[in-house]
Motif scaffolding. Structure first.
Motif, PDB file in Angstrom:
ATOM      1  N   ALA A 236       0.827  -1.201   0.000  1.00 18.12           N
ATOM      2  CA  ALA A 236       0.000   0.000   0.000  1.00 18.12           C
ATOM      3  C   ALA A 236       0.868   1.260   0.000  1.00 18.12           C
ATOM      4  N   ILE A 237       1.926   1.256   0.830  1.00 17.64           N
ATOM      5  CA  ILE A 237       2.823   2.413   0.876  1.00 17.64           C
ATOM      6  C   ILE A 237       3.503   2.605  -0.473  1.00 17.64           C
ATOM      7  N   ASN A 238       3.930   1.509  -1.073  1.00 24.58           N
ATOM      8  CA  ASN A 238       4.587   1.606  -2.380  1.00 24.58           C
ATOM      9  C   ASN A 238       3.630   2.136  -3.447  1.00 24.58           C
ATOM     10  N   ASP A 239       2.378   1.647  -3.417  1.00 22.31           N
ATOM     11  CA  ASP A 239       1.387   2.141  -4.384  1.00 22.31           C
ATOM     12  C   ASP A 239       1.144   3.634  -4.192  1.00 22.31           C
ATOM     13  N   ILE A 240       1.053   4.031  -2.921  1.00 25.88           N
ATOM     14  CA  ILE A 240       0.826   5.448  -2.643  1.00 25.88           C
ATOM     15  C   ILE A 240       2.010   6.275  -3.123  1.00 25.88           C
ATOM     16  N   ASP A 241       3.225   5.794  -2.823  1.00 29.60           N
ATOM     17  CA  ASP A 241       4.431   6.518  -3.248  1.00 29.60           C
ATOM     18  C   ASP A 241       4.460   6.688  -4.761  1.00 29.60           C
ATOM     19  N   GLN A 242       4.267   5.587  -5.476  1.00 27.14           N
ATOM     20  CA  GLN A 242       4.336   5.659  -6.931  1.00 27.14           C
ATOM     21  C   GLN A 242       3.241   6.554  -7.502  1.00 27.14           C
ATOM     22  N   ALA A 243       2.041   6.442  -6.918  1.00 24.83           N
ATOM     23  CA  ALA A 243       0.913   7.196  -7.459  1.00 24.83           C
ATOM     24  C   ALA A 243       1.075   8.693  -7.226  1.00 24.83           C
ATOM     25  N   ILE A 244       1.392   9.076  -5.986  1.00 24.14           N
ATOM     26  CA  ILE A 244       1.438  10.512  -5.699  1.00 24.14           C
ATOM     27  C   ILE A 244       2.673  11.162  -6.302  1.00 24.14           C
ATOM     28  N   LEU A 245       3.777  10.405  -6.390  1.00 26.92           N
ATOM     29  CA  LEU A 245       4.979  10.993  -6.968  1.00 26.92           C
ATOM     30  C   LEU A 245       4.887  11.111  -8.485  1.00 26.92           C
ATOM     31  N   SER A 246       3.981  10.348  -9.096  1.00 30.28           N
ATOM     32  CA  SER A 246       3.808  10.447 -10.546  1.00 30.28           C
ATOM     33  C   SER A 246       2.756  11.487 -10.931  1.00 30.28           C
ATOM     34  N   SER A 247       2.063  12.062  -9.936  1.00 28.19           N
ATOM     35  CA  SER A 247       1.054  13.080 -10.208  1.00 28.19           C
ATOM     36  C   SER A 247       1.723  14.435 -10.368  1.00 28.19           C
ATOM     37  N   LEU A 248       1.158  15.266 -11.240  1.00 26.42           N
ATOM     38  CA  LEU A 248       1.788  16.535 -11.576  1.00 26.42           C
ATOM     39  C   LEU A 248       0.976  17.747 -11.131  1.00 26.42           C
ATOM     40  N   ASN A 249      -0.140  17.526 -10.404  1.00 23.85           N
ATOM     41  CA  ASN A 249      -0.879  18.663  -9.853  1.00 23.85           C
ATOM     42  C   ASN A 249      -1.430  18.279  -8.488  1.00 23.85           C
ATOM     43  N   ARG A 250      -1.808  19.297  -7.716  1.00 23.47           N
ATOM     44  CA  ARG A 250      -2.208  19.071  -6.325  1.00 23.47           C
ATOM     45  C   ARG A 250      -3.441  18.184  -6.228  1.00 23.47           C
ATOM     46  N   ASP A 251      -4.457  18.473  -7.033  1.00 19.31           N
ATOM     47  CA  ASP A 251      -5.696  17.695  -6.940  1.00 19.31           C
ATOM     48  C   ASP A 251      -5.446  16.219  -7.224  1.00 19.31           C
ATOM     49  N   SER A 252      -4.590  15.938  -8.187  1.00 20.08           N
ATOM     50  CA  SER A 252      -4.285  14.548  -8.512  1.00 20.08           C
ATOM     51  C   SER A 252      -3.540  13.874  -7.368  1.00 20.08           C
ATOM     52  N   VAL A 253      -2.607  14.574  -6.748  1.00 24.31           N
ATOM     53  CA  VAL A 253      -1.879  14.025  -5.597  1.00 24.31           C
ATOM     54  C   VAL A 253      -2.839  13.698  -4.467  1.00 24.31           C
ATOM     55  N   VAL A 254      -3.731  14.625  -4.158  1.00 22.22           N
ATOM     56  CA  VAL A 254      -4.690  14.429  -3.065  1.00 22.22           C
ATOM     57  C   VAL A 254      -5.616  13.256  -3.366  1.00 22.22           C
ATOM     58  N   HIS A 255      -6.181  13.233  -4.563  1.00 20.12           N
ATOM     59  CA  HIS A 255      -7.118  12.163  -4.926  1.00 20.12           C
ATOM     60  C   HIS A 255      -6.439  10.794  -4.881  1.00 20.12           C
TER      61      HIS A 255
END
Length: 703
Positions: free
Chosen positions: A340-359
């Motif tokens: 779960a931590i790895n999925d979160i890391d990969q997902a949020i670090l690959s996002s390029l805007n705030r809303d995408s990171v939060v979602h």
């Protein structure tokens, strides 16, 4: 004491019993080694017998050749004394005896009687015999030995006597055992004799060999042992060396121990069967638990941690299974957390805007922490050291997220988050911070807050809500802190990307304004054309990437006018042909300026083609129809519209209605009919409005 302690374990006792049973193995090895040693000795003895037999046969053959020479000597004496050629009798050592001489009694007659060499003639004249190999008179196609001898070495006219040797006498193969094969070959690998035709060929002999030796050869699907002995005939008979070969079936050498081997195999098989039978019983009792444990390990490798290993052996295997099940449960929980931590890391670090990171972060938190709802609050500094809050909440087992933007965090709230990396906030009726009221309204009684710091300032907070007051474990707290730290990295990356993007578009816009500022008549032209082209592109359903490319290409579509003289740009009258050529050259100059920049590659067609006509009458390449890219066709309409409604040094701007009608008349000639159709639809909706330079700049920034 050591023995009793060692045998206290049931598993140890079973393995010990298996070890004792396997002691039969060394006995079998010892017996096998003995068998091999006896076999080796028998092989050595057989080799010696064959080698000795080859030697004896060679000596016997030479003795018989000597006897045959003596018999020819006797016949020669009788002929010299005037006696007639004696007749051959049954059992004679010769098949035939022939006297050869010519009537002229010349020495040449010897050569005519038999084809001999000069060396053989010299040898014959010395009184010694010569051996020739010739076809047998009795058995055509086989090789017979012919012995030649001068009747009188001192009288060439006396002639020469030739005797065809009886092969049964010369070789005497019948005196050998039936299992022994006799073969004789000459130095040219020709077979002189073979007691069992087909068993050996001359090619089976070693190419280079000693005068005597031993070798093996294979024929008819069998292996044969063979010993050979060279018989030197050069001195006595002026003949090439003969090789005497004695061979026998390799299996015959082991005939004496065949019965022993059969018995040995039966005993060995019986011993092995006993060992295997007893071992299988013990191994089964050991391997069944191990197989269950191995299957459990395979499930863990496949990331299946729910399976249990059930063993009721009553020994250490049962205890090991219990420990394994406990370990599997803990590994499953840890693996789920790490994934779960790895999925979160990969997902949020690959996002390029705030809303995408939060979602992205909120959508995966339920797989990490046992909470009832999750939220991320982003703080924007406001007056009096307070901050406006944008908070997005996601309830457990729900795919929907709700964002609140009308909340405020006080200075004390921010200071408290600044000081503690993690804190529990109770949501009472009066003590609840304002920005956490949406969580209280959802039924949360407490919230664990984990601040997200950027530049040592509280930028956001990860919130984990509980409907019942319950403390988070140390492990859960560490995981939440790790996510908060990753959120800090992601938000920092977003800020950098936003800053770079603002710098990028600011630079491009500044460059566009610098181009337009070259002439007071074209100020704001690039931004107005871009605004109109983007409206048309969106109405035609272009992708976001194509819209972004159009935005970039539109701002720079006239960059080539840097190379156009101000006198041409501001000329109040009609341009002459040379001035028109220079004006049109701004397209080529613009492409040349932007070509080295890889980021502008997709935008180059807009720069190069926005003056092309749909019917092919434009410039610079005379492209037509869909040879012109769609963005360039859109910009052709937008560019022409803005130029016609704007003031120019040679005329005043035309009314919008008149310009629209003129564009419509050029549909299919200068402009793409599909683009004109969309343009007309937007005009009818009052979305085509000529704006000022400042208004165009503000619209361009929003895009």
């Amino acid at each position: 004491m050591l023995k009793s302690k060692f045998l206290r374990s049931r598993v140890a006792r079973r393995i010990f019993a298996l070890f004792v049973a396997c002691a039969l193995g060394p006995m079998a090895v010892l017996t096998g080694l003995s068998f091999l040693q006896v076999s080796d000795q028998l092989q050595t003895q057989n080799r010696r017998e064959l080698e000795q037999g080859a030697k004896s046969v060679g000596q016997a053959v030479y003795e018989r050749l000597t006897i045959l020479d003596s018999e020819l000597q006797v016949i020669s004496l009788r002929i010299r004394q005037g006696d007639p050629m004696p007749p051959l009798i049954d059992g004679s050592h010769f098949q035939a005896v022939t006297l050869r001489k010519d009537q002229s009694n010349q020495a040449v007659a010897i050569k005519a009687a038999a084809t001999i060499t000069a060396a053989e003639r010299t040898h014959l004249l010395s009184g010694k015999p010569v051996i020739h190999l010739d076809s047998c008179s009795m058995n055509k196609g086989t090789t017979c030995v012919v012995i030649m001898k001068m009747i009188d070495p001192h009288d060439l006219a006396s002639g020469m006597i030739m005797g065809e040797v009886n092969s049964s006498y010369l070789w005497s193969a019948d005196r050998l055992p039936a299992y022994i094969n006799l073969s004789v070959i000459n130095s040219k690998n020709g077979i002189l004799y073979n007691s069992d035709p087909g068993k050996i060929s001359a090619a089976m002999m070693p190419v280079q060999h000693d005068p005597s030796g031993f070798f093996q050869w294979r024929g008819q699907g069998k292996v044969y042992d063979a010993a050979y002995r060279d018989l030197f005939l050069r001195a006595g008979f002026l003949a090439d060396t003969w090789t005497i070969i004695l061979s026998q079936d390799h299996q015959n050498a082991f005939a004496p121990i065949q019965r022993f081997r059969n018995t040995f195999l039966l005993v060995t098989l019986l011993a092995i069967w006993i060992v295997v039978l007893s071992s299988l019983i013990q191994i089964r009792r050991t391997m069944v638990p191990l197989e269950k444990l191995s299957a459990g390990m395979a499930r863990i490798v496949e990331q299946n941690f729910a399976g249990r290993v059930e063993i009721a052996s009553g020994d250490e295997f049962q205890d090991l299974a219990a420990s394994f099940n406990s370990m599997s449960g803990r590994l499953g929980k840890q693996f789920q957390t790490l994934r779960a931590i790895n999925d979160i890391d990969q997902a949020i670090l690959s996002s390029l805007n705030r809303d995408s990171v939060v979602h992205t972060a909120l959508s995966r938190m339920e797989n990490l922490l046992p909470c009832d709802c999750f939220a991320i609050a982003i703080f924007r500094p406001a007056a009096s050291q307070s901050a406006s809050v944008q908070m997005t909440i996601r309830e457990l087992h729900s795919d929907s997220q709700k964002t609140y933007t009308d909340r405020t965090a006080g200075a004390n709230d921010l200071q408290q988050l600044q000081q503690d990396r993690s804190m529990q906030i109770m949501l009472g009726c009066d003590s609840t911070p304002e920005y956490l009221l949406p969580l209280r309204d959802l039924g949360m009684t407490s919230v664990f807050a984990f601040p997200v710091l950027l530049d040592n300032r509280v930028f956001a907070a990860l919130l984990c809500g509980h409907s019942k007051s319950a403390p988070m474990t140390l492990e859960d707290t560490q995981h939440a802190r790790q996510v908060a730290d990753q959120l800090a990295v992601a938000f920092s990356n977003v800020q950098l990307v936003e800053a770079l993007e603002q710098l990028h578009w600011g630079t491009i816009t500044a460059l566009a304004r610098a181009i337009d500022a070259k002439s007071t008549w074209t100020a704001g032209h690039s931004e107005r054309v871009t605004q109109l082209a983007l409206k048309i592109g969106n109405a035609m359903g272009l992708s976001s990437r194509e819209i972004q490319t159009m935005h970039l290409g539109g701002l720079l579509h006239d960059i080539g006018k840097i190379g156009t003289a101000p006198g041409i740009l501001d000329k109040p009258g009609k341009l002459d042909p040379e001035e028109m050529r220079l004006m049109r050259d701004h397209v080529r100059i613009g492409v040349r300026i932007l070509e080295p920049i890889a980021a502008f590659t997709d935008a180059l067609p807009i720069v190069a083609q926005h003056h092309e006509w749909f019917n092919g009458g434009g410039y610079p390449a005379g492209l037509a129809g869909e040879e012109i890219t769609l963005p360039a066709r859109i910009f052709a309409v937008a560019d022409c519209y803005d130029a016609m409604v704007s003031d120019r040094p040679y005329r005043k701007g035309l009314p919008q209605t008149q310009v629209v009608n003129m564009l419509k008349e050029k549909s299919g000639i200068q402009f793409d009919p599909k683009v004109i159709e969309v343009f007309m639809r937007l005009f009818e909706k009052d979305e085509i409005i000529h704006v000022s330079e400042d208004e165009a700049r503000l619209v361009g920034q929003s895009l």
